[in-house]
Design a protein around this motif. Sequence first.
Motif, PDB file in Angstrom:
ATOM      1  N   ASN A   1      53.273  54.288  72.144  1.00 56.99           N
ATOM      2  CA  ASN A   1      52.886  53.384  73.237  1.00 56.99           C
ATOM      3  C   ASN A   1      53.240  53.959  74.614  1.00 56.99           C
ATOM      4  O   ASN A   1      53.276  53.216  75.593  1.00 56.99           O
ATOM      5  CB  ASN A   1      53.481  51.982  73.036  1.00 56.99           C
ATOM      6  CG  ASN A   1      54.995  51.963  73.134  1.00 56.99           C
ATOM      7  OD1 ASN A   1      55.628  52.944  73.502  1.00 56.99           O
ATOM      8  ND2 ASN A   1      55.588  50.832  72.804  1.00 56.99           N
ATOM      9  N   ASN A   2      53.540  55.271  74.670  1.00 57.02           N
ATOM     10  CA  ASN A   2      53.829  55.956  75.935  1.00 57.02           C
ATOM     11  C   ASN A   2      54.914  55.268  76.761  1.00 57.02           C
ATOM     12  O   ASN A   2      54.734  54.949  77.931  1.00 57.02           O
ATOM     13  CB  ASN A   2      52.562  56.141  76.770  1.00 57.02           C
ATOM     14  CG  ASN A   2      51.590  57.084  76.118  1.00 57.02           C
ATOM     15  OD1 ASN A   2      51.982  58.019  75.430  1.00 57.02           O
ATOM     16  ND2 ASN A   2      50.311  56.836  76.308  1.00 57.02           N
ATOM     17  N   THR A   3      56.050  55.034  76.097  1.00 49.76           N
ATOM     18  CA  THR A   3      57.207  54.489  76.812  1.00 49.76           C
ATOM     19  C   THR A   3      58.449  55.297  76.472  1.00 49.76           C
ATOM     20  O   THR A   3      58.496  56.017  75.463  1.00 49.76           O
ATOM     21  CB  THR A   3      57.471  53.006  76.451  1.00 49.76           C
ATOM     22  OG1 THR A   3      57.695  52.903  75.040  1.00 49.76           O
ATOM     23  CG2 THR A   3      56.337  52.104  76.890  1.00 49.76           C
ATOM     24  N   LEU A   4      59.436  55.149  77.344  1.00 50.41           N
ATOM     25  CA  LEU A   4      60.745  55.757  77.140  1.00 50.41           C
ATOM     26  C   LEU A   4      61.785  54.650  77.207  1.00 50.41           C
ATOM     27  O   LEU A   4      61.668  53.739  78.030  1.00 50.41           O
ATOM     28  CB  LEU A   4      61.053  56.763  78.257  1.00 50.41           C
ATOM     29  CG  LEU A   4      60.045  57.849  78.544  1.00 50.41           C
ATOM     30  CD1 LEU A   4      60.389  58.547  79.853  1.00 50.41           C
ATOM     31  CD2 LEU A   4      60.033  58.853  77.420  1.00 50.41           C
ATOM     32  N   LEU A   5      62.800  54.739  76.374  1.00 46.75           N
ATOM     33  CA  LEU A   5      63.942  53.844  76.479  1.00 46.75           C
ATOM     34  C   LEU A   5      65.085  54.660  77.058  1.00 46.75           C
ATOM     35  O   LEU A   5      65.595  55.584  76.416  1.00 46.75           O
ATOM     36  CB  LEU A   5      64.332  53.276  75.116  1.00 46.75           C
ATOM     37  CG  LEU A   5      63.359  52.297  74.485  1.00 46.75           C
ATOM     38  CD1 LEU A   5      63.840  51.891  73.100  1.00 46.75           C
ATOM     39  CD2 LEU A   5      63.188  51.079  75.370  1.00 46.75           C
ATOM     40  N   LEU A   6      65.488  54.330  78.287  1.00 47.04           N
ATOM     41  CA  LEU A   6      66.520  55.078  78.991  1.00 47.04           C
ATOM     42  C   LEU A   6      67.808  54.268  79.022  1.00 47.04           C
ATOM     43  O   LEU A   6      67.820  53.130  79.499  1.00 47.04           O
ATOM     44  CB  LEU A   6      66.066  55.386  80.427  1.00 47.04           C
ATOM     45  CG  LEU A   6      67.088  56.095  81.305  1.00 47.04           C
ATOM     46  CD1 LEU A   6      67.344  57.515  80.784  1.00 47.04           C
ATOM     47  CD2 LEU A   6      66.617  56.128  82.746  1.00 47.04           C
TER      48      LEU A   6
END
Length: 173
Positions: free
Chosen positions: A32-37
């Motif tokens: 889903n083209n996300t990053l968890l930072l």
Amino acid sequence: INAETELPTFYVRNVKEGSYRQHFETNFNHNNNTLLLTDKKTPSNGTKTIKSVKGVQDMLSCFYYLRSRTPNELRTGTVINMNVWIDDEMFAFQLKVMGTENLNTKFGKVNCLKIIPSVKSGRVFKEKEGVTMWVTNDANHIPVLLKAELAVGSLKASLDSYKNVKYPIKFIK
């Protein structure tokens, strides 16, 4: 790094330089083209979900991506564009294959591709194209030498040892 997709799954940046501290952990969700930072230095900041782009790499996976290219994909004049996640920012990153050079290494003379990555100047690097790296000009693409002009000096890193290479390295006699 997922070996099938050649994309990163998890990235840690833990910096301790003098009194400066930084510790980020990034989980990549390429579906889903996300990053968890997650800011591990300041846990009260919690975890942020950040919109990403298709095919994003991290600082290390981009070099593994480079190494997985076939010799035909890395000819003189080739330009590879990618987006790279560093710390808590996305950067447009470009690698230019400038040509070939024969380098003397502690293992013998080897033909290498000379590659100039386009980096962000200012914080760390003196110039936008202040980094040069040489990788073996074969299917291994082993990093042999890296030189960088830094804001506080210069850096030179050379291959100290290697083992278990997939293809034999062809040394020049």
